[in-house]
Write a protein that holds these residues in place. Structure first.
Motif, PDB file in Angstrom:
ATOM      1  N   ARG A  45     -65.500  48.924 -19.575  1.00  0.00           N
ATOM      2  CA  ARG A  45     -65.780  49.810 -20.705  1.00  0.00           C
ATOM      3  C   ARG A  45     -65.725  51.239 -20.192  1.00  0.00           C
ATOM      4  NH1 ARG A  45     -68.968  49.795 -25.778  1.00  0.00           N
ATOM      5  NH2 ARG A  45     -68.834  47.540 -25.613  1.00  0.00           N
ATOM      6  N   LYS A  46     -64.829  52.016 -20.769  1.00  0.00           N
ATOM      7  CA  LYS A  46     -64.679  53.432 -20.405  1.00  0.00           C
ATOM      8  C   LYS A  46     -64.725  54.251 -21.689  1.00  0.00           C
ATOM      9  CE  LYS A  46     -63.287  52.849 -15.988  1.00  0.00           C
ATOM     10  NZ  LYS A  46     -64.144  53.185 -14.914  1.00  0.00           N
ATOM     11  N   SER A  47     -65.453  55.375 -21.650  1.00  0.00           N
ATOM     12  CA  SER A  47     -65.543  56.254 -22.815  1.00  0.00           C
ATOM     13  C   SER A  47     -65.348  57.707 -22.431  1.00  0.00           C
ATOM     14  CB  SER A  47     -66.919  56.124 -23.477  1.00  0.00           C
ATOM     15  OG  SER A  47     -66.989  54.960 -24.236  1.00  0.00           O
ATOM     16  N   ARG A  48     -64.884  58.454 -23.411  1.00  0.00           N
ATOM     17  CA  ARG A  48     -64.710  59.912 -23.340  1.00  0.00           C
ATOM     18  C   ARG A  48     -63.763  60.356 -22.245  1.00  0.00           C
ATOM     19  NH1 ARG A  48     -69.641  62.966 -26.074  1.00  0.00           N
ATOM     20  NH2 ARG A  48     -69.891  61.404 -27.690  1.00  0.00           N
ATOM     21  N   ASN A  49     -64.266  60.717 -21.074  1.00  0.00           N
ATOM     22  CA  ASN A  49     -63.421  61.237 -19.993  1.00  0.00           C
ATOM     23  C   ASN A  49     -62.848  60.078 -19.195  1.00  0.00           C
ATOM     24  OD1 ASN A  49     -64.114  63.844 -20.748  1.00  0.00           O
ATOM     25  ND2 ASN A  49     -65.948  63.807 -19.477  1.00  0.00           N
ATOM     26  N   ILE A  50     -61.617  59.712 -19.499  1.00  0.00           N
ATOM     27  CA  ILE A  50     -60.989  58.549 -18.884  1.00  0.00           C
ATOM     28  C   ILE A  50     -59.779  59.010 -18.078  1.00  0.00           C
ATOM     29  CG2 ILE A  50     -59.848  56.343 -19.320  1.00  0.00           C
ATOM     30  CD1 ILE A  50     -61.362  56.391 -22.090  1.00  0.00           C
ATOM     31  N   GLY A  51     -59.802  58.732 -16.785  1.00  0.00           N
ATOM     32  CA  GLY A  51     -58.663  59.049 -15.931  1.00  0.00           C
ATOM     33  C   GLY A  51     -57.753  57.835 -15.812  1.00  0.00           C
ATOM     34  N   ILE A  52     -56.452  58.065 -15.888  1.00  0.00           N
ATOM     35  CA  ILE A  52     -55.490  56.954 -15.822  1.00  0.00           C
ATOM     36  C   ILE A  52     -55.569  56.238 -14.474  1.00  0.00           C
ATOM     37  CG2 ILE A  52     -53.018  56.408 -15.770  1.00  0.00           C
ATOM     38  CD1 ILE A  52     -54.118  56.769 -18.564  1.00  0.00           C
ATOM     39  N   SER A  53     -55.666  56.970 -13.381  1.00  0.00           N
ATOM     40  CA  SER A  53     -55.728  56.319 -12.066  1.00  0.00           C
ATOM     41  C   SER A  53     -57.024  55.523 -11.921  1.00  0.00           C
ATOM     42  CB  SER A  53     -55.590  57.336 -10.940  1.00  0.00           C
ATOM     43  OG  SER A  53     -56.619  58.294 -11.013  1.00  0.00           O
ATOM     44  N   GLU A  54     -58.112  56.052 -12.465  1.00  0.00           N
ATOM     45  CA  GLU A  54     -59.393  55.334 -12.439  1.00  0.00           C
ATOM     46  C   GLU A  54     -59.306  54.048 -13.270  1.00  0.00           C
ATOM     47  OE1 GLU A  54     -63.826  56.029 -14.370  1.00  0.00           O
ATOM     48  OE2 GLU A  54     -62.517  57.750 -14.094  1.00  0.00           O
ATOM     49  N   LEU A  55     -58.650  54.128 -14.420  1.00  0.00           N
ATOM     50  CA  LEU A  55     -58.469  52.953 -15.273  1.00  0.00           C
ATOM     51  C   LEU A  55     -57.589  51.924 -14.569  1.00  0.00           C
ATOM     52  CD1 LEU A  55     -58.918  51.601 -18.047  1.00  0.00           C
ATOM     53  CD2 LEU A  55     -56.878  52.812 -18.848  1.00  0.00           C
ATOM     54  N   GLN A  56     -56.537  52.380 -13.926  1.00  0.00           N
ATOM     55  CA  GLN A  56     -55.639  51.467 -13.222  1.00  0.00           C
ATOM     56  C   GLN A  56     -56.368  50.718 -12.112  1.00  0.00           C
ATOM     57  OE1 GLN A  56     -53.079  52.945 -10.359  1.00  0.00           O
ATOM     58  NE2 GLN A  56     -51.940  51.046 -10.196  1.00  0.00           N
TER      59      GLN A  56
END
Length: 110
Positions: A86-97
């Motif tokens: 679960r990620k909200s608001r400030n989402i970095g693509i590399s962090e999501l990956q």
């Protein structure tokens, strides 16, 4: 590509997929409009087996409420119907990956 959710039943049936990323946003969210194509590109390049559902929280507040979505954008990642990320608001693509990579590789292999 992604599926734009039209109703609660459609969302619930997609949660039964082996891997699903649900992207919640609102029409007024400018960050959401910039981030969504990057998320689509990430899934196509790195996680081709993962489905993506796009949910307009302002149009379908029942789905947002059922999933405790209070901010836009919010990303939920499900594996075998269970929420893992679960990620909200400030989402970095590399962090999501990085967050998706481990459970995805365990499920689908490298």
């Amino acid at each position: 590509m992604y599926t734009e959710i039209q109703n609660f039943e459609e969302f619930e049936s997609l949660k039964n997929e082996p891997a699903l990323l649900a992207y919640f946003s609102t029409e007024a969210c400018n960050v959401c409009k910039v981030l969504k194509p990057k998320v689509v590109q990430l899934l196509e390049a790195e996680f081709p087996e993962m489905k993506m559902a796009y949910v307009k929280s302002d149009v379908l507040p029942d789905i947002a409420g059922q999933n405790r979505i209070f901010a836009a954008p919010t990303i939920l990642v499900f594996f075998d119907g269970r929420e893992y990320i679960r990620k909200s608001r400030n989402i970095g693509i590399s962090e999501l990956q990085e967050a998706i990579a481990r459970p995805y590789n365990m499920m689908f292999g490298e």
